[in-house]
Scaffold this active site. Structure first.
Site, PDB file in Angstrom:
ATOM      1  N   GLU A 157      -5.832  -8.395  -0.887  1.00  0.00           N
ATOM      2  CA  GLU A 157      -6.488  -7.873   0.170  1.00  0.00           C
ATOM      3  C   GLU A 157      -7.764  -7.715   0.042  1.00  0.00           C
ATOM      4  OE1 GLU A 157      -5.031  -5.272   3.127  1.00  0.00           O
ATOM      5  OE2 GLU A 157      -2.941  -5.950   2.855  1.00  0.00           O
ATOM      6  N   GLU A 178       0.592  -1.291   0.012  1.00  0.00           N
ATOM      7  CA  GLU A 178       0.208   0.008   0.017  1.00  0.00           C
ATOM      8  C   GLU A 178       0.808   1.390  -0.029  1.00  0.00           C
ATOM      9  OE1 GLU A 178      -2.956  -0.540   3.131  1.00  0.00           O
ATOM     10  OE2 GLU A 178      -4.169  -1.581   2.035  1.00  0.00           O
TER      11      GLU A 178
END
Ligand code: BG6
Length: 487
Positions: free
Chosen positions: A381, A199
């Site tokens: 995810e 991320e």
């Protein structure tokens, strides 16, 4: 023509070291930036505990700048969730057995940087750290589970923050590349998929980029150093193991315009580009895109780059794109030219933590990414953070999680079969319950496996299969063809 998931589709779950492993002081592991972070809640931000310039105690919100002269410090009377987490360090075999029982074909996890290089600066790695992951990786492979390894999940050895101000220093590029090369060399022949950063588009704060100050200039310079580190790790990693596949991971929950008013539509487009796709543009295309100048000017950023940096970015792009997808958000143009982004979508129902549930947004996202980059995609995810109730007879009936996952898997299947998007895998976030990143809580649970532990770290750490465990096992037994069956 495909009518369901491809046969070699990767199915599994995933975790992050400081939310799951524990064992924070064992076998030579050094302290990590996250080890100083307290627990919080949806309304109470997590804090870093500090020693202030005058020697007294203090705290600061984990994403804010540290007061001048302050450094992070540990105190005996404070509970730090990363220290024990849900103790994968002592339960790894049992937890992998449960993954194998569900039929996982992959498991994505992050290696803890300070377990391998305790301060980040050592010339040689900590052999005990490498050995821990040797056991994990070998046991995964023995169970037919392909490891996908994240080299850096929002963290760094704390010494690199204290001594060098984290990623604001170019020295940390060298530390990271040495660390990445060590892993790629040591696990060559066993690990094919590497994710350089987790991320990267939403990293901020001392915990994730290691800088004491959090202004845009500091942050984007740090991110530039991470882009260079990513490119160098890929370059050297390919020389070490030509079979390796390199990707990065982005938080790409979708952004919609609040209305069809052109200002809202353009605000949503710009938000999506500036906060998400910008990072993929640099790492997948190999250069800072045309809109960078305006983006940086608006934030008062002057980036220091070298011609050698830009050449490295150009020559060493990622092989695949992986991303997290939990929800969608809404952007509204404001009269002063700014953009308001929030979770207020009247067409969607939200989780107890206010995240709107939007499976179609995932199909949208997969299409958007493939249209733009033409690289293989992994949904790395996805999952539902919820309050799970353990019944008196030791069960967890999480049909809400089954519904969430089923609808998102259907969206991926539609993207693959109807839109012909090459999505090669799906890993569900937090397959075994772990500590929440944003709040440090245990009560925000994602797993197929319940872990008996509360928000203050009390509990037996016993593992209990939830209803979703049996459901996912059925999905995997049918290679995803049967998403409808109820347990
Ligand atoms: C992602 C992170 O942002 O979201 C994970 O990569 C994190 O580390 C996950 O746990 C879910 O967020 P949270 O705050 O509910 O744990």
């Amino acid at each position: 023509m495909l009518t369901t998931f491809p046969k070699d589709f990767l199915w599994g779950g995933e975790t992050a070291d400081f939310q799951y492993e524990g064992g924070y002081d064992q076998d030579g592991r050094g302290l990590l930036s996250h080890d100083f972070e307290t627990t919080g809640s949806a309304t109470q931000p997590r804090q870093l505990t500090l020693r202030l310039k005058d020697g007294s105690r203090g705290t600061v919100n984990a994403h804010d700048s540290l007061p001048a002269g302050a450094e992070v410090a540990l105190y005996d009377d404070v509970y730090y969730p990363s220290h024990q987490a849900t103790d994968f360090y002592h339960h790894w075999q049992e937890d992998i057995d449960l993954m194998a029982e569900m039929g996982f074909t992959t498991y994505r996890f992050s290696i803890c940087w300070s377990r391998i290089f305790p301060t980040g600066d050592e010339a040689e790695p900590n052999q005990n750290g490498l050995h821990f992951y040797d056991q994990v990786i070998d046991y995964l492979i023995a169970n037919g589970i392909e490891p996908i390894v994240t080299i850096c999940h929002d963290e760094l050895p704390n010494e690199l923050c204290v001594k060098y101000d984290g990623w604001s220093s170019r020295h940390v590029i060298d530390c990271y590349v040495k660390y990445a090369e060590t892993l790629i060399r040591h696990y060559r022949g066993r690990v094919r998929y590497w994710i350089t950063f987790n991320e990267i588009n939403i990293l901020s704060g001392y915990i994730a980029i290691g800088t004491h100050q959090q202004d845009p200039q500091t942050r984007y310079q740090a991110i530039h150093h991470m882009f260079v580190a990513n490119a160098l790790a890929i370059k050297n990693g390919r020389a070490i193991n030509p079979e390796a596949q390199f990707g990065a991971m982005y938080a790409l929950s979708e952004t919609y315009p609040a209305t069809c008013k052109p200002e809202d539509v353009f605000a949503a487009y710009q938000t999506r580009r500036n906060d998400g796709l910008f990072y993929v543009d640099v790492m997948a295309r190999g250069y800072y895109p045309n809109y960078t100048a305006e983006k940086f000017a608006a934030e008062g950023v002057t980036l220091q780059t070298t011609p050698a940096d830009l050449q490295l970015l150009k020559e060493n792009t990622i092989d695949f794109i992986s991303f997290s997808y939990y929800r969608s958000m809404v952007a509204t143009a404001q009269a002063d030219g700014s953009v308001k982004v929030n979770n207020e979508n009247p067409y969607l129902v939200s989780t107890p933590w206010g995240w709107p549930i939007d499976p179609l947004g995932l199909r949208y996202c997969l299409n958007e990414l493939y249209d733009r980059y033409q690289k293989p995609l992994i949904v790395i995810e996805n999952g539902l953070g919820a309050v799970d109730e353990l019944t008196a007879d030791g069960q967890v009936h999480d049909d809400y999680r089954i519904n969430y996952l089923r609808d998102h898997l259907k969206a991926i299947r539609d993207a693959i079969t109807l839109d012909h998007v090459p999505c090669i895998g799906y890993t569900m976030w937090g397959n075994t319950d772990l500590v929440s990143l944003s709040t440090g809580e245990m009560k925000k649970r994602y797993g197929f496996v319940y872990v008996d532990m509360d928000d203050q770290g009390h509990g037996s750490l016993k593992r209990i299969r939830k209803d979703s465990f049996a459901w996912f096992k059925q999905v995997l037994a049918s290679h995803g063809a049967d998403l409808t069956r109820q347990i």
